[in-house]
Design an enzyme around this catalytic site. Sequence first.
Site, short mmCIF file in Angstrom:
data_model
loop_
_atom_site.label_atom_id
_atom_site.label_comp_id
_atom_site.label_asym_id
_atom_site.label_seq_id
_atom_site.Cartn_x
_atom_site.Cartn_y
_atom_site.Cartn_z
N HIS A 135 -8.15 6.53 -14.17
CA HIS A 135 -7.19 7.43 -13.52
C HIS A 135 -5.82 7.36 -14.22
O HIS A 135 -5.23 8.37 -14.57
CB HIS A 135 -7.03 7.06 -12.05
CG HIS A 135 -5.90 7.75 -11.36
ND1 HIS A 135 -6.01 9.00 -10.77
CD2 HIS A 135 -4.60 7.39 -11.19
CE1 HIS A 135 -4.84 9.37 -10.27
NE2 HIS A 135 -3.96 8.42 -10.52
N HIS A 140 -2.79 9.97 -16.24
CA HIS A 140 -1.31 9.99 -16.22
C HIS A 140 -0.68 9.94 -17.61
O HIS A 140 0.37 10.55 -17.85
CB HIS A 140 -0.78 8.78 -15.42
CG HIS A 140 -0.80 8.98 -13.95
ND1 HIS A 140 0.07 9.80 -13.28
CD2 HIS A 140 -1.60 8.45 -12.99
CE1 HIS A 140 -0.18 9.77 -11.97
NE2 HIS A 140 -1.20 8.96 -11.78
N GLU A 183 0.44 14.09 -9.31
CA GLU A 183 -0.95 13.79 -8.97
C GLU A 183 -1.80 15.05 -8.83
O GLU A 183 -2.92 15.07 -9.34
CB GLU A 183 -1.04 12.98 -7.67
CG GLU A 183 -0.48 11.57 -7.74
CD GLU A 183 -1.27 10.64 -8.67
OE1 GLU A 183 -0.86 9.47 -8.82
OE2 GLU A 183 -2.29 11.05 -9.25
N SER A 202 -8.58 13.52 -13.44
CA SER A 202 -9.47 12.34 -13.51
C SER A 202 -10.63 12.46 -12.52
O SER A 202 -11.41 11.53 -12.36
CB SER A 202 -8.68 11.05 -13.24
OG SER A 202 -7.99 11.15 -12.01
N1 HBI Z 1 1.78 1.66 -8.19
N2 HBI Z 1 0.65 0.95 -10.10
C1 HBI Z 1 1.05 1.96 -9.28
N3 HBI Z 1 0.71 3.24 -9.58
C2 HBI Z 1 1.10 4.27 -8.80
O1 HBI Z 1 0.79 5.45 -9.09
C3 HBI Z 1 1.87 4.00 -7.65
C4 HBI Z 1 2.20 2.67 -7.36
N4 HBI Z 1 2.91 2.36 -6.26
C5 HBI Z 1 3.39 3.39 -5.34
C6 HBI Z 1 2.95 4.76 -5.73
N5 HBI Z 1 2.27 5.02 -6.83
C7 HBI Z 1 3.27 5.94 -4.88
O2 HBI Z 1 3.65 5.53 -3.58
C8 HBI Z 1 4.38 6.78 -5.49
O3 HBI Z 1 4.53 7.97 -4.78
C9 HBI Z 1 5.65 6.02 -5.44
FE FE Z 2 -1.91 8.30 -9.98
#
Ligand code: HBI
Ligand code: FE
Length: 296
Positions: A135, A140, A183, A202
């Site tokens: 993913h 990303h 997303e 993904s």
């Molecule tokens: N942590 N590793 C990781 N990847 C993410 O996409 C991610 C996260 N922590 C919080 C989060 N995404 C979401 O709450 C965002 O909207 C901030």
């Molecule tokens: Fe993501």
Amino acid sequence: MNMPPRRVENLHTDKGKVPVYATGIVDQPWDSYSAEDHGVWKVLYERQRALLKGRASDEFLQAQDAMGMSPDHIPKFSDINAVLEPATGWTLIGVEGLLPELDFFDHLANRRFPVTWWIRRPDQIDYIEEPDLFHDLFGHVPLLMLPTFADYMAAYGRGGVKAHGIGPEALVNLTRLYWYTVEFGLIEQADGLRIYGSGIVSSAGESLYSLESEAPNRIGFDLERIMQTRYRIDTYQKTYFVIDSFQQLMDATAPDFTPIYQRLSEQSAIPAGDVLASDHVIHRGSGEGWATDADA
Ligand code: HBI
Ligand code: FE
């Protein structure tokens, strides 16, 4: 040479011990990936690339090729960084999984994208709840090659650090913006609607559903509308928001969000499947197959 952050604990995962640094940074244990891990990457990569031809945004596909990603093996973060850093200043860091929001925002604000170091098992090929390496790395990372999108992600990180200081409601508004763009975002190209959201690119099923199903709404991008719109994490989206360019996304982060958060705090949230009279409706969904239990 500055020492890496102090290791705080060894995480016991199903792949043995993985050292975790204070800020959640984990070295990619590339040599420990099994043939099965590389096999999962290959199956997912080839299936998605076949599906995304004509469905993903041109920039996404071109960036993924420019990064030298291939189905043959799980990419090395160091190899990706050698191409990505000169392009937009972003680098990948390995992480164990979802980070506390403030850590995540801080990494984005500093152009560090957290990539989960482990990949799903073969029996999870079609769905896995939490983001895994496929993913994050397949979904990303490619768009971080685009200067405008790379700037948007860094601006988003700075906004997140600020929203974290303002309070939980501001964070919810900002998380919705991430959800409906980074997303699950769609983009209007000259030759039609295309996908750019990582959660869609993904996912085999959602790569088709988001563009071709009659069920979901497709509505033109509107920052405040999106920040006020609820979402679910366990089903396909009821509504997809469509940008006309990545510049439009970047421009949307220009204003100070504080007064927007204030204004939104006085209004009730919008259910995920609703269509408003003020919406620029590209497609009004039939709602077929939508979950009817309580919305997010
Ligand atoms: N942590 N590793 C990781 N990847 C993410 O996409 C991610 C996260 N922590 C919080 C989060 N995404 C979401 O709450 C965002 O909207 C901030
Ligand atoms: Fe993501």
